[in-house]
Design an enzyme around this catalytic site. Sequence first.
Site, PDB file in Angstrom:
ATOM      1  N   PRO A 180       0.874  -1.112  -0.566  1.00  0.00           N
ATOM      2  CA  PRO A 180      -0.328   0.183   0.409  1.00  0.00           C
ATOM      3  C   PRO A 180       0.688   1.355  -0.477  1.00  0.00           C
ATOM      4  O   PRO A 180       1.994   1.248   0.443  1.00  0.00           O
ATOM      5  CB  PRO A 180      -0.376   0.276   1.329  1.00  0.00           C
ATOM      6  CG  PRO A 180      -0.170  -0.997   2.340  1.00  0.00           C
ATOM      7  CD  PRO A 180       0.835  -1.927   1.599  1.00  0.00           C
ATOM      8  N   ARG A 187      -0.536   4.844  -1.266  1.00  0.00           N
ATOM      9  CA  ARG A 187      -1.605   5.726  -0.956  1.00  0.00           C
ATOM     10  C   ARG A 187      -2.762   6.089   0.683  1.00  0.00           C
ATOM     11  O   ARG A 187      -2.527   6.652   1.268  1.00  0.00           O
ATOM     12  CB  ARG A 187      -2.912   6.243  -2.447  1.00  0.00           C
ATOM     13  CG  ARG A 187      -3.420   7.110  -2.144  1.00  0.00           C
ATOM     14  CD  ARG A 187      -4.812   7.238  -2.981  1.00  0.00           C
ATOM     15  NE  ARG A 187      -4.545   6.706  -4.501  1.00  0.00           N
ATOM     16  CZ  ARG A 187      -4.203   7.311  -5.472  1.00  0.00           C
ATOM     17  NH1 ARG A 187      -4.070   8.657  -5.884  1.00  0.00           N
ATOM     18  NH2 ARG A 187      -3.899   6.900  -6.443  1.00  0.00           N
ATOM     19  N   ARG A 219      -1.803  16.088  -9.739  1.00  0.00           N
ATOM     20  CA  ARG A 219      -3.221  14.937  -9.864  1.00  0.00           C
ATOM     21  C   ARG A 219      -4.667  15.913 -10.813  1.00  0.00           C
ATOM     22  O   ARG A 219      -4.445  15.187 -11.324  1.00  0.00           O
ATOM     23  CB  ARG A 219      -3.889  14.327  -8.684  1.00  0.00           C
ATOM     24  CG  ARG A 219      -1.707  14.185  -7.987  1.00  0.00           C
ATOM     25  CD  ARG A 219      -2.696  13.032  -6.767  1.00  0.00           C
ATOM     26  NE  ARG A 219      -3.327  11.827  -6.893  1.00  0.00           N
ATOM     27  CZ  ARG A 219      -4.789  11.882  -6.547  1.00  0.00           C
ATOM     28  NH1 ARG A 219      -5.735  12.386  -6.661  1.00  0.00           N
ATOM     29  NH2 ARG A 219      -5.472  10.584  -7.352  1.00  0.00           N
ATOM     30  N   TYR A 228      -5.150  13.762 -14.154  1.00  0.00           N
ATOM     31  CA  TYR A 228      -6.079  12.769 -13.894  1.00  0.00           C
ATOM     32  C   TYR A 228      -7.462  12.800 -13.450  1.00  0.00           C
ATOM     33  O   TYR A 228      -8.380  12.437 -13.092  1.00  0.00           O
ATOM     34  CB  TYR A 228      -5.684  11.963 -12.328  1.00  0.00           C
ATOM     35  CG  TYR A 228      -4.778  11.216 -12.193  1.00  0.00           C
ATOM     36  CD1 TYR A 228      -3.982  10.390 -13.170  1.00  0.00           C
ATOM     37  CD2 TYR A 228      -3.274  11.414 -11.180  1.00  0.00           C
ATOM     38  CE1 TYR A 228      -3.005   9.632 -12.963  1.00  0.00           C
ATOM     39  CE2 TYR A 228      -2.521  10.897 -10.949  1.00  0.00           C
ATOM     40  CZ  TYR A 228      -1.529  10.151 -12.243  1.00  0.00           C
ATOM     41  OH  TYR A 228      -0.796   9.677 -11.489  1.00  0.00           O
ATOM     42  N   CYS A 271       2.325  28.076 -17.199  1.00  0.00           N
ATOM     43  CA  CYS A 271       2.087  28.450 -18.132  1.00  0.00           C
ATOM     44  C   CYS A 271       0.721  27.538 -19.557  1.00  0.00           C
ATOM     45  O   CYS A 271       1.852  27.462 -20.184  1.00  0.00           O
ATOM     46  CB  CYS A 271       2.775  29.148 -19.501  1.00  0.00           C
ATOM     47  SG  CYS A 271       3.370  30.576 -18.662  1.00  0.00           S
ATOM     48  N   TYR A 275       1.523  10.330  -3.827  1.00  0.00           N
ATOM     49  CA  TYR A 275       1.848  11.719  -5.121  1.00  0.00           C
ATOM     50  C   TYR A 275       1.767  13.117  -5.629  1.00  0.00           C
ATOM     51  O   TYR A 275       0.974  13.413  -6.238  1.00  0.00           O
ATOM     52  CB  TYR A 275       0.786  10.242  -5.807  1.00  0.00           C
ATOM     53  CG  TYR A 275       0.087   9.256  -5.963  1.00  0.00           C
ATOM     54  CD1 TYR A 275       1.858   8.704  -6.079  1.00  0.00           C
ATOM     55  CD2 TYR A 275      -0.646   8.845  -5.193  1.00  0.00           C
ATOM     56  CE1 TYR A 275       2.112   7.332  -6.122  1.00  0.00           C
ATOM     57  CE2 TYR A 275       0.246   6.489  -5.496  1.00  0.00           C
ATOM     58  CZ  TYR A 275       1.035   6.484  -5.762  1.00  0.00           C
ATOM     59  OH  TYR A 275       1.103   4.985  -5.155  1.00  0.00           O
TER      60      TYR A 275
END
Length: 417
Positions: free
Chosen positions: A277, A279, A315, A319, A345, A373
Amino acid sequence: HPYFQYRNNVLYAEDVPLDHLAERLGTPLYVYSRAALKAAWETYRSAVGQRPVQVCYGMKANSNLAVLKEFARLGAGFDIVSGGELKRALAVGADPARIVFSGVGKQAWEMRAALAAGVMCFNVESEAELQRLSDVAQETGQRARVALRVNPDVDAQTHPYISTGLKENKFGIPIGAALDAYRSARLLPGLEITGLDCHIGSQLTDISPYFDALGKLLDLVADLDGIGIRLSHLDLGGGLGIRYRDEVPPSPKALLDHVFQRLQARGHGHLRLVLEPGRSLVGNAGVLLTAVQYLKHGEARNFAIVDAAMNDLMRPALYDAWHGLRPLRPRAGDTLEYDIVGPVCESADWLARQRALALEQGDVLALESAGAYGMTMAGNYNTRPRAAEVMVDGDRYHVVRQRETLDDLLRGESTLP
Ligand code: LLP
């Protein structure tokens, strides 16, 4: 998120007011809670109980040395994916006998370093890698312990970029080809087969994909038994999700209870289980603090331009991820819908969208669930120094990574003579 709470209208990490940290240390700033790390570890530890399970923290989620040291102290093993991560694990005194080495593209030097350290196992992802690992091990007069990472072709029902167990993904050996791969592995003189591995994806909020995978893995274990290959461990990878917004991810206990039920039912009670594991051990133990530089009221949108950007927390851009957002000192009064964007930019440089907030220039915001992350995926696009990291422990805090300087960014470059 119990370790990040308001007191008298000020957001705290444990007993430290976050506005104090922002003022002292500047922004953007990653703040972690030691108590939250311990609590997340405890969820796994108590779920394991007396069962033969080794939890190897997937350190790609957050590899700050202070975080690693904390988990090492608590008794964690580590899941590494590079020579760099191996170096970090060894730097905090991790027990190599509890390190598994994953990754689809291991280089010879990384294999050599891991063999020298004496890692528990290599999770091998192709026949070509089996060959290279055997050669490297033979050179050093050792046998490398291996598990084959199989790709069970199950849908983890998560974002396509973090789904890894489908046959379209680059990961693992197709489950249909696994038996032959084990046969090859058995013939290679530098290898010792010890296990079977899979990792089907990340941020799983449903437990059933694990069982689709487990079913297929146990069929393979039986086939392997049939040709005289006895495994000692089964590695189910990482992937348990966390709550970013309103998800209700399965608990480690629910996962382990089900898995052991299945193992027992199929007569594989002797198999040691490995989990990786990432996250779920760190995600909700961190926030990213960022200060509002400008408010900009456009025709279609209101923007809060902050000093963190996609290079600090990738993230959302990558995602479309949703992170909670809380002002360190919420203001009374009318709210507006803001898009929270960085100075980079790119139109993809956003951190949160359409959030109802009462804001003024200079306000500091906390992006939640940024412990996993976040910093590990940070970069230097637009020649932006990476953020500092700080660990809160009760009413104290420790800077566990200095803010990068502009000189750091130019180091190693040169112009032509
Ligand atoms: N084991 C292997 C072989 C992995 O590839 C990963 C994550 C893990 C364990 C840990 O998985 P976790 O428990 O953290 O789900 N950057 C993406 C996540 C990428 C995950 C990559 N592999 C994100 O920010 O959502």
